[in-house]
Write a protein that holds these residues in place. Structure first.
Motif, PDB file in Angstrom:
ATOM      1  N   ASN A 177      14.643  15.363  77.521  1.00 16.91           N
ATOM      2  CA  ASN A 177      13.481  15.679  78.392  1.00 16.91           C
ATOM      3  C   ASN A 177      13.714  14.454  79.314  1.00 16.91           C
ATOM      4  O   ASN A 177      14.657  13.566  79.745  1.00 16.91           O
ATOM      5  CB  ASN A 177      12.067  15.417  77.662  1.00 16.91           C
ATOM      6  N   GLU A 178      12.483  14.454  80.387  1.00 15.67           N
ATOM      7  CA  GLU A 178      12.532  13.395  81.539  1.00 15.67           C
ATOM      8  C   GLU A 178      12.848  12.146  81.026  1.00 15.67           C
ATOM      9  O   GLU A 178      12.986  11.279  81.947  1.00 15.67           O
ATOM     10  CB  GLU A 178      11.176  13.712  82.289  1.00 15.67           C
ATOM     11  N   MET A 218      20.820  25.477  84.258  1.00 12.51           N
ATOM     12  CA  MET A 218      19.863  24.299  83.467  1.00 12.51           C
ATOM     13  C   MET A 218      20.005  23.634  82.327  1.00 12.51           C
ATOM     14  O   MET A 218      21.315  24.116  81.838  1.00 12.51           O
ATOM     15  CB  MET A 218      18.598  25.281  83.255  1.00 12.51           C
ATOM     16  N   ASP A 219      19.507  22.650  81.929  1.00 11.54           N
ATOM     17  CA  ASP A 219      19.551  21.883  80.561  1.00 11.54           C
ATOM     18  C   ASP A 219      20.928  21.584  80.741  1.00 11.54           C
ATOM     19  O   ASP A 219      21.732  21.489  79.617  1.00 11.54           O
ATOM     20  CB  ASP A 219      19.385  23.209  79.556  1.00 11.54           C
ATOM     21  N   HIS A 220      21.335  20.656  81.855  1.00  9.03           N
ATOM     22  CA  HIS A 220      22.695  20.023  81.633  1.00  9.03           C
ATOM     23  C   HIS A 220      22.546  18.731  82.430  1.00  9.03           C
ATOM     24  O   HIS A 220      21.792  18.541  83.440  1.00  9.03           O
ATOM     25  CB  HIS A 220      23.660  20.871  82.176  1.00  9.03           C
ATOM     26  N   ARG A 221      23.856  18.071  82.555  1.00  3.12           N
ATOM     27  CA  ARG A 221      24.034  16.756  83.207  1.00  3.12           C
ATOM     28  C   ARG A 221      25.306  16.844  83.788  1.00  3.12           C
ATOM     29  O   ARG A 221      26.407  17.193  83.199  1.00  3.12           O
ATOM     30  CB  ARG A 221      23.877  15.480  82.185  1.00  3.12           C
ATOM     31  N   VAL A 222      25.698  16.264  85.002  1.00  2.36           N
ATOM     32  CA  VAL A 222      26.891  16.051  85.858  1.00  2.36           C
ATOM     33  C   VAL A 222      27.155  14.703  86.184  1.00  2.36           C
ATOM     34  O   VAL A 222      26.046  13.916  86.611  1.00  2.36           O
ATOM     35  CB  VAL A 222      26.782  17.040  87.077  1.00  2.36           C
ATOM     36  N   ILE A 269      16.464  19.028  83.250  1.00  2.00           N
ATOM     37  CA  ILE A 269      15.792  19.179  82.100  1.00  2.00           C
ATOM     38  C   ILE A 269      14.415  20.083  82.291  1.00  2.00           C
ATOM     39  O   ILE A 269      13.862  20.105  83.536  1.00  2.00           O
ATOM     40  CB  ILE A 269      15.493  17.837  81.607  1.00  2.00           C
ATOM     41  N   GLY A 270      13.911  20.564  81.315  1.00  2.00           N
ATOM     42  CA  GLY A 270      12.750  21.492  81.690  1.00  2.00           C
ATOM     43  C   GLY A 270      11.441  20.953  80.960  1.00  2.00           C
ATOM     44  O   GLY A 270      10.453  21.667  80.801  1.00  2.00           O
ATOM     45  N   PRO A 283       5.792  21.685  80.328  1.00  2.00           N
ATOM     46  CA  PRO A 283       7.050  22.248  80.971  1.00  2.00           C
ATOM     47  C   PRO A 283       7.101  21.608  82.408  1.00  2.00           C
ATOM     48  O   PRO A 283       6.041  21.488  83.021  1.00  2.00           O
ATOM     49  CB  PRO A 283       6.533  23.749  81.274  1.00  2.00           C
ATOM     50  N   THR A 284       8.387  21.237  82.906  1.00  2.00           N
ATOM     51  CA  THR A 284       8.693  20.635  84.175  1.00  2.00           C
ATOM     52  C   THR A 284       9.826  21.625  84.759  1.00  2.00           C
ATOM     53  O   THR A 284      10.927  21.076  84.835  1.00  2.00           O
ATOM     54  CB  THR A 284       8.986  19.247  84.087  1.00  2.00           C
ATOM     55  N   PRO A 285       9.688  22.873  85.231  1.00  2.00           N
ATOM     56  CA  PRO A 285      10.710  23.703  85.757  1.00  2.00           C
ATOM     57  C   PRO A 285      11.346  22.893  87.054  1.00  2.00           C
ATOM     58  O   PRO A 285      12.636  23.181  87.314  1.00  2.00           O
ATOM     59  CB  PRO A 285      10.134  24.717  86.062  1.00  2.00           C
ATOM     60  N   GLY A 286      10.549  22.085  87.813  1.00  2.00           N
ATOM     61  CA  GLY A 286      11.098  21.487  89.001  1.00  2.00           C
ATOM     62  C   GLY A 286      11.872  20.408  88.617  1.00  2.00           C
ATOM     63  O   GLY A 286      12.743  20.295  89.340  1.00  2.00           O
ATOM     64  N   ALA A 287      12.095  19.733  87.289  1.00  2.00           N
ATOM     65  CA  ALA A 287      12.941  18.769  86.952  1.00  2.00           C
ATOM     66  C   ALA A 287      14.417  19.476  86.693  1.00  2.00           C
ATOM     67  O   ALA A 287      15.373  18.608  86.531  1.00  2.00           O
ATOM     68  CB  ALA A 287      12.444  18.315  85.709  1.00  2.00           C
TER      69      ALA A 287
END
Length: 902
Positions: A572-573, A672-676, A757-758, A767-771
């Motif tokens: 999460n955030e 979505m739901d990933h890290r780079v 993250i969502g 929910p945070t679709p903007g994140a």
């Protein structure tokens, strides 16, 4: 007799799981009720306004008619205010932002009277900076209170009896790296351990029996602290009755409706002679590692980039330019405008704001605040530049055949080498929009032949330059004494190389038409046979898209630089969490395309383009686990079996005279739901590394505690992270990329570029679709290398500082003035210090500089402002004794000087 101090408060996050105005309206209700309670209950004595003066501004914005009531309550000591402007996150805000929070908070507190609370208050900061003791001592505070850093604190701010922390008691001696120390008080049972106290005797007995037992376990004295409130907690209207009930139930205990100053005064009298000592940063490193909340440094990276941009606009552009203008012209330093801009910026600095662990509406409003602050900073800078422009003595430069003067400023406080693109108007035509044909003027300028130009400095020497293009555009002037003036102008864009430009300096050039002087700069190239090189570095582009760099000064080859890593994220955030049994995806496993984008005598630029294939998201199970509010550590969701293209474009830039490789990475995120992350191989083996922190180059261990369970070890930085051994080292710099990780051996540095993250996380499902940060992103990094000596290492640090502050350019006129065409406001010969502020005294007109020692040994301050005498000061900018220009700074010392004209 035991004393129980009950301190009413409400921890006021201005925005978090609701937008700002939703919380704001509840604040109005809270203070309205407080006013009523103070009026109707003479036994209700104090209420702590959470250590931040902005609460008063927020309330009076809606209830201005109650200012006199608020003032009377403060005068009586009933409303306990200050000492900060806001409760900022220490690690994600700049050194100067932390200092200004104290400075403006103290100033605002004093404007309300003498009842400022004398406590460094950090109830919910996500870790505490190591230099806090020194900073607190400089503003007259010798006590700090905090909730995190030496004990595990879980989500919903929960603690448990099994949690261990790094000291025997909740009272401790906190020592900074410079050996400054303060009394540290941990909220061992959190800052809500006295909320909602029962008035019913039976319920009160059960409440106090448990609460007293819990508090006594960690207290070193018989003075127990209970905080009557929590996050956004409404006022307990029957607290006086609850305290009377407690005193009746426990005749051997004194229950006191108190405040922090009362509690601390008694506590100091009763403390044992010896209490445990803690040193430096408090980041929960002796815990299981799951609730350090350091991953808040990598969510919504666009907010961190904005924060860096605006911080630099105020600290390193607007204030230095305004200072120069005020000292060399009749420019009036805009104290109020700058303070206004700082307040807008700092309103984005609370932990739930800059840490971006809030709902999407909060992030949206933060962008507006950043823009407001930035606009004011640009206005101040432009006003100062206009004054300086009118006083530059450009007529001393030979000119008579159509040359155009312009001036470049390095307003940063480190030497800077780099290219700058100057937009220079070569012709403009005024017009009246109501009478003249703007179309005809536009077309005439567009069709007019554009001369070819070269560039000379004020000593009539040619410099490396390239005219890029020309453009016709609309513009306007806003005279101070006339109506606006519209015009259409033709401009050219000129790229020039500025080599080793001194801190806070300026240099004037002239654009010379080639039909006047036919000398043309010889065009050599920096890229030969696939190798990009200058006098310091040689870069070879490997087949897998990574870089191999030879540092010519040491002869050392650094392989495998710049590989991109993609992983899933079911956190999460607050916290990153990789799916179980998942493997990273690396850019080096995909084909790439390498293209030369620019190649001349002073800059070489190569683009690497790689198309990765990554999952489109986590699978559907993650959504279900989020809605169930399942702890992120227990989630079993996996990455989706559907894949999408993830294209990364990297521009690798090397400039003549530079020891730093510039890296600009861009990508269009549609997953979505990933890290780079960007991975850099040091090829070294070390036990510790170094990073840019608040007024400190902090040394951190690579390894974690035996208690650590989190497979990750994320850390904070502002400008750089450095790994070195006794022979060579690597410094990775960044712009607004605040999260990094160094592996246990020191062989790899990872910089987070994106975290999608969502959900917000913490105590519910938000929910945070903007994140997810979908769409285009551009991030900036840099690599530099050094040898064994400290000076070469410090140079890479200053290169990182300088990379965050752009050059400033003005188009001049030919005129007589008092300011030399090339100059330096501050002479800084030493690399051992870093200047963080050049401004005017908050309530005066003397020049202020603030600087700190980058090293762990004594260092000469080593800089002067010509024509000024320095006096020792502190963060509050109070003038003390005169000091000498060769002042020695102690290890890690933060030093403020007041400079008075001779």
């Amino acid at each position: 007799m035991k004393r129980v101090y009950i301190v009413p408060h409400s921890h006021w996050d201005r925005e978090w799981y609701m937008p700002f105005e939703q919380h704001h309206m509840r604040l109005i209700e809270l203070i309205d009720n407080l006013i009523k309670l103070f009026k109707t209950d003479p036994e209700y004595k104090y209420f702590h306004l959470d250590g931040q003066t902005i609460i008063l501004d927020d309330y009076l914005q809606v209830r201005p008619e109650n200012r006199e009531i608020i003032q009377n309550l403060i005068n009586q000591g009933k409303l306990q205010i200050g000492p900060f402007y806001i409760l900022q996150d220490a690690f994600l805000t700049s050194s100067e932002s932390n200092a200004r929070d104290m400075l403006i908070g103290h100033r605002d507190s004093k404007s309300w009277g003498k009842h400022m609370v004398h406590v460094g208050y950090f109830p919910d900061t996500f870790g505490n900076m190591g230099q806090a003791p020194q900073m607190l001592k400089q503003v007259g505070l010798d006590t700090a209170m905090f909730g995190r850093g030496v004990k595990p604190t879980g989500f919903s701010n929960s603690t448990s009896p099994e949690d261990k922390f790094s000291t025997e008691f909740s009272e401790m001696k906190w020592v900074g790296p410079d050996n400054s120390s303060v009394l540290g008080i941990l909220f061992a049972n959190w800052y809500d351990n006295g909320k909602e106290i029962p008035t019913d005797p039976i319920k009160a007995k059960a409440f106090w029996d448990k609460k007293l037992t819990d508090a006594e376990k960690s207290a070193s004295t018989d003075d127990l602290l209970f905080l009557n409130g929590s996050d956004h907690e409404p006022v307990q209207m029957d607290l006086s009755k609850a305290i009377r009930t407690a005193n009746e139930l426990y005749p051997d205990i004194e229950f006191i409706h108190g405040n922090y100053d009362m509690y601390i005064e008694q506590l100091k009298k009763d403390l044992p002679k010896k209490i445990d000592e803690i040193d430096g940063e408090l980041t929960s490193q002796e815990t299981n590692g799951w609730t350090t909340l350091a991953n808040t440094a990598s969510n919504r990276i666009y907010l961190k980039q904005w924060n860096t941009k605006v911080s630099k606009q105020l600290e390193n552009i607007a204030e230095p330019l305004a200072t120069i203008a005020s000292q060399k012209t009749d420019f009036e330093y805009p104290h109020d405008q700058l303070r206004y801009a700082w307040k807008w910026l700092m309103q984005n600095h609370p932990h739930d704001s800059i840490c971006a662990c809030s709902v999407d509406d909060v992030a949206d409003e933060m962008i507006t605040r950043f823009k407001k602050s930035n606009q004011v900073g640009k206005f101040v800078a432009d006003a100062a530049l206009n004054k300086i422009k009118g006083q530059l003595n450009t007529n001393k430069i030979p000119h008579n055949l159509g040359e155009i003067p312009f001036t470049v400023f390095n307003t940063g406080t480190s030497n800077k080498t780099g290219t700058v693109i100057a937009e220079i108007p070569i012709k403009k035509i005024k017009f009246n929009p109501n009478k003249d044909s703007s179309e005809k003027i536009y077309q005439a300028l567009k069709n007019e032949n554009t001369p070819k130009y070269t560039v000379y400095d004020d000593q009539n020497k040619t410099i490396p330059a390239e005219v890029l293009d020309s453009k016709v555009k609309f513009n306007f002037d806003l005279p101070k004494d006339k109506f606006r003036r519209a015009y259409i102008e033709k401009v050219i864009h000129v790229k020039i190389l500025m080599e080793n430009m001194k801190p806070v300096s300026w240099k004037t050039f002239k654009l010379v038409p080639l039909n006047i002087d036919s000398k043309v700069l010889q065009k050599n190239s920096m890229i030969h046979d696939g190798i990009l090189e200058n006098e310091f570095l040689a870069i070879k582009f490997s087949k897998n898209g990574t870089l191999s760099v030879t540092d010519k000064q040491t002869g050392h080859l650094f392989k495998d630089q710049l590989c991109y890593e993609d992983t899933g994220d079911l956190g999460n955030e607050y916290v990153y969490r990789a799916p179980k049994n998942s493997r990273p995806i690396f850019s080096s496993d995909f084909p790439n395309k390498i293209v030369i984008k620019e190649n001349n005598s002073f800059v070489g630029k190569v683009e690497i383009k790689v198309k990765m294939r990554i999952p489109v998201s986590m699978n559907k199970k993650l959504k279900e686990e989020q809605e169930e509010h399942l702890d992120y550590r227990l989630r079993t969701a996996q990455r989706s079996g559907r894949f999408t293209d993830f294209t990364i474009q990297t521009e690798v830039t090397l400039e003549k005279g530079s020891r730093r490789i510039g890296i600009r990475t861009s990508f269009d995120n549609n997953s979505m739901d990933h890290r780079v992350r960007a991975l850099f191989s040091t090829g070294l083996q070390t036990k510790e590394h170094y990073a840019d922190s608040i007024f400190e180059v902090v040394k951190r261990p690579n390894s974690v505690s035996d208690k650590w369970k989190n497979p990750e070890n994320p850390q904070h930085t502002h400008s750089f992270v450095n790994v070195h051994d006794k022979k060579v080292g690597v410094t990775i710099s960044n712009f607004g990329l605040n999260e990094y990780e160094v592996d246990n051996t020191g062989k790899q540095i990872a910089i987070t570029l994106l975290r999608s993250i969502g959900e917000m996380g913490d105590w519910g499902y938000f929910p945070t679709p903007g994140a997810q940060c979908l769409g285009q992103s551009v991030v900036d990094l840099g690599i530099a290398f050094h040898g064994s000596n400290e000076e070469s290492r410090l140079q890479t640090f200053h290169d990182a500082f300088a990379a965050q502050v752009p050059f400033t350019i003005i188009k001049d006129e030919w005129n007589d003035g008092k300011i030399e065409t090339s100059g330096c406001f501050v002479n800084v010969p030493s690399k051992e210090i870093k200047i963080t502020a050049i401004k005017l005294q908050e309530d005066g007109n003397n020049v202020i500089t603030r600087q700190y020692n980058l090293t762990n040994h004594e260092s000469h301050k080593g800089f002067v402002i010509g024509g000024y005498v320095p006096y020792k000061s502190n963060i509050l900018e109070k003038q003390f004794d005169r000091e000498t220009a060769n002042l020695k700074l102690q290890p890690y010392e933060i030093h403020t000087s007041v400079w008075r004209k001779k």
